[in-house]
Design a protein around this motif. Structure first.
Motif, PDB file in Angstrom:
ATOM      1  N   SER A  89       0.832  -1.206   0.000  1.00 22.14           N
ATOM      2  CA  SER A  89       0.000   0.000   0.000  1.00 22.14           C
ATOM      3  C   SER A  89       0.864   1.253   0.000  1.00 22.14           C
ATOM      4  CB  SER A  89      -0.941   0.005   1.206  1.00 22.14           C
ATOM      5  OG  SER A  89      -0.211   0.007   2.427  1.00 22.14           O
ATOM      6  N   GLN A  93       0.627   4.083  -2.969  1.00 15.83           N
ATOM      7  CA  GLN A  93       0.273   5.487  -2.747  1.00 15.83           C
ATOM      8  C   GLN A  93       1.428   6.423  -3.064  1.00 15.83           C
ATOM      9  OE1 GLN A  93       1.311   7.819  -0.336  1.00 15.83           O
ATOM     10  NE2 GLN A  93       2.728   6.520   0.800  1.00 15.83           N
ATOM     11  N   THR A 162      -3.546   5.851   3.997  1.00 18.26           N
ATOM     12  CA  THR A 162      -3.306   4.560   3.358  1.00 18.26           C
ATOM     13  C   THR A 162      -2.666   3.584   4.327  1.00 18.26           C
ATOM     14  OG1 THR A 162      -3.014   5.614   1.194  1.00 18.26           O
ATOM     15  CG2 THR A 162      -2.138   3.392   1.451  1.00 18.26           C
ATOM     16  N   THR A 163      -1.609   4.015   4.996  1.00 18.67           N
ATOM     17  CA  THR A 163      -0.890   3.140   5.923  1.00 18.67           C
ATOM     18  C   THR A 163      -1.754   2.743   7.102  1.00 18.67           C
ATOM     19  OG1 THR A 163       1.225   4.132   5.297  1.00 18.67           O
ATOM     20  CG2 THR A 163       1.145   2.945   7.388  1.00 18.67           C
ATOM     21  N   ALA A 166      -4.691   0.410   5.980  1.00 17.50           N
ATOM     22  CA  ALA A 166      -4.175  -0.912   5.620  1.00 17.50           C
ATOM     23  C   ALA A 166      -3.824  -1.715   6.865  1.00 17.50           C
ATOM     24  CB  ALA A 166      -2.951  -0.763   4.715  1.00 17.50           C
ATOM     25  N   GLY A 223      -6.852   7.345  -0.126  1.00 13.58           N
ATOM     26  CA  GLY A 223      -5.890   6.589   0.675  1.00 13.58           C
ATOM     27  C   GLY A 223      -6.535   5.415   1.385  1.00 13.58           C
ATOM     28  N   ILE A 226      -7.259   2.517  -1.056  1.00 14.98           N
ATOM     29  CA  ILE A 226      -6.030   1.765  -1.349  1.00 14.98           C
ATOM     30  C   ILE A 226      -5.710   0.829  -0.190  1.00 14.98           C
ATOM     31  CG2 ILE A 226      -3.540   1.962  -1.719  1.00 14.98           C
ATOM     32  CD1 ILE A 226      -4.096   4.662  -3.096  1.00 14.98           C
ATOM     33  N   GLY A 227      -5.785   1.356   1.034  1.00 17.32           N
ATOM     34  CA  GLY A 227      -5.475   0.545   2.205  1.00 17.32           C
ATOM     35  C   GLY A 227      -6.396  -0.642   2.361  1.00 17.32           C
TER      36      GLY A 227
END
Length: 326
Positions: A89, A93, A162-163, A166, A223, A226-227
């Motif tokens: 991820s 990003q 994102t981080t 995820a 974000g 995506i995660g």
């Protein structure tokens, strides 16, 4: 220059270049978008705290679960899947941010534009252009810290969102599988709370990024998407299912294909017979995969009244015997 993201970001200012080279106000009303003119307040949540919450906390929880599970291969898969989610991820990003980017809500306050600066420094040759001649580039920014300016032009998607998403979504999937929250019995409330806490942490962090003017809402949404997608994919790489409670706790092997058999161990709960020795012979008593056994019972095997066979498959010979006696 080397400090720029890929491509050239442009933004409107209340100034335009006249035919004689002079710079005057472009209109009586400001055309500066207010959603990019918020003050630069700094981050509410520091990077080190995000690292602790998004990386150290899930790693600790996955490792702590081995106090009950005690299986090295499960620990290996749990941690590998987690870092698959974080690293993939992050790469996704970062690539998107470099090629697409986007101005942050505090961009103008960070840039501190001075249109007169374009006369001496017009490296892009794209200042004072557009239909009304009022579009400008970073050449007019007076900020001396190029790293900060670059960051102000790379808001999309949100890397922190994102981080965090995820990490927390992967942790939720792992806890659901190991605690059997959505499984074959009435789950106690504390398990639902255990799943809600990581999601709450992700929501609070994402919300703080909007509150401190670091990101727009669409940066956060991108974000988070995506995660979520990457964490689902990472979990499925190391466990045979995401939502099937009968098998989503069993770690996959790198070289041996999964045979589809359910097993009662490798979980951190004893509710509803999980981890019970009475179910040890489940695989031996009825050979074949879960799907094969389901097909056999659908063709004429015993059924429990008002309950389809797939609801008790994989729970051991003792349960199947009870079903026959009913």
């Amino acid at each position: 220059g080397a400090e720029d993201p890929f491509g050239i970001r442009m933004f409107p200012l209340d100034a335009k270049v006249n035919d004689n080279g002079t710079i005057t106000s472009s209109s009586t009303a400001s055309i500066v978008p207010t959603d990019l003119a918020y003050p630069n307040r700094g981050r509410m949540v520091s990077n080190w705290l995000i690292a602790v919450i998004a990386i150290i906390f899930p790693t600790f929880i996955i490792t702590l679960m081995q106090f009950w599970i005690r299986n090295f291969w499960d620990l290996n898969n749990g941690l590998f899947g987690f870092f698959y989610a974080i690293l993939t991820s992050a790469a996704f990003q970062a690539t998107t941010k470099a090629f697409i980017g986007g101005l942050r809500p505090n961009f103008y306050d960070t840039c501190r534009p001075d249109t007169g600066k374009a006369k001496a420094d017009n490296a892009t040759r794209l200042n004072g252009v557009g239909f009304r001649g009022d579009m400008w580039t970073k050449d007019v920014c007076t900020t001396h810290d190029q790293r900060v300016l670059r960051d102000a032009m790379q808001g999309f998607p949100s890397g922190h969102s994102t981080t965090m998403v995820a990490a927390m979504v992967y942790l939720v999937l792992y806890l659901n599988a190991k605690l059997k929250v959505f499984a074959n019995y009435h789950t106690p409330l504390w398990k639902l709370v255990a799943l809600a806490i990581p999601i709450l942490g992700a929501v609070l962090l994402c919300g703080s990024l909007v509150t401190d003017n670091s990101h727009s809402w669409y940066d956060i949404v991108a974000g988070a998407m995506i995660g979520i997608v990457v964490s689902f994919a990472a979990f499925r790489m190391v466990y045979p299912s995401i939502f099937d409670w009968r098998i989503n706790h069993i770690p996959l092997n790198r070289n041996t294909p999964f045979d589809g058999r359910s097993r009662q161990d490798l979980v951190a709960t004893t509710r509803a017979g999980w981890r019970s020795p009475a179910f040890e012979d489940d695989g031996a008593s009825t050979p074949g995969s879960i799907h094969e056994r389901l097909e056999r019972e659908n063709r004429g095997g015993p059924r429990t009244p008002n309950r389809p066979p797939d609801l008790y498959l994989g729970l051991g010979a003792a349960h199947r015997g009870d079903a026959v006696r009913e």
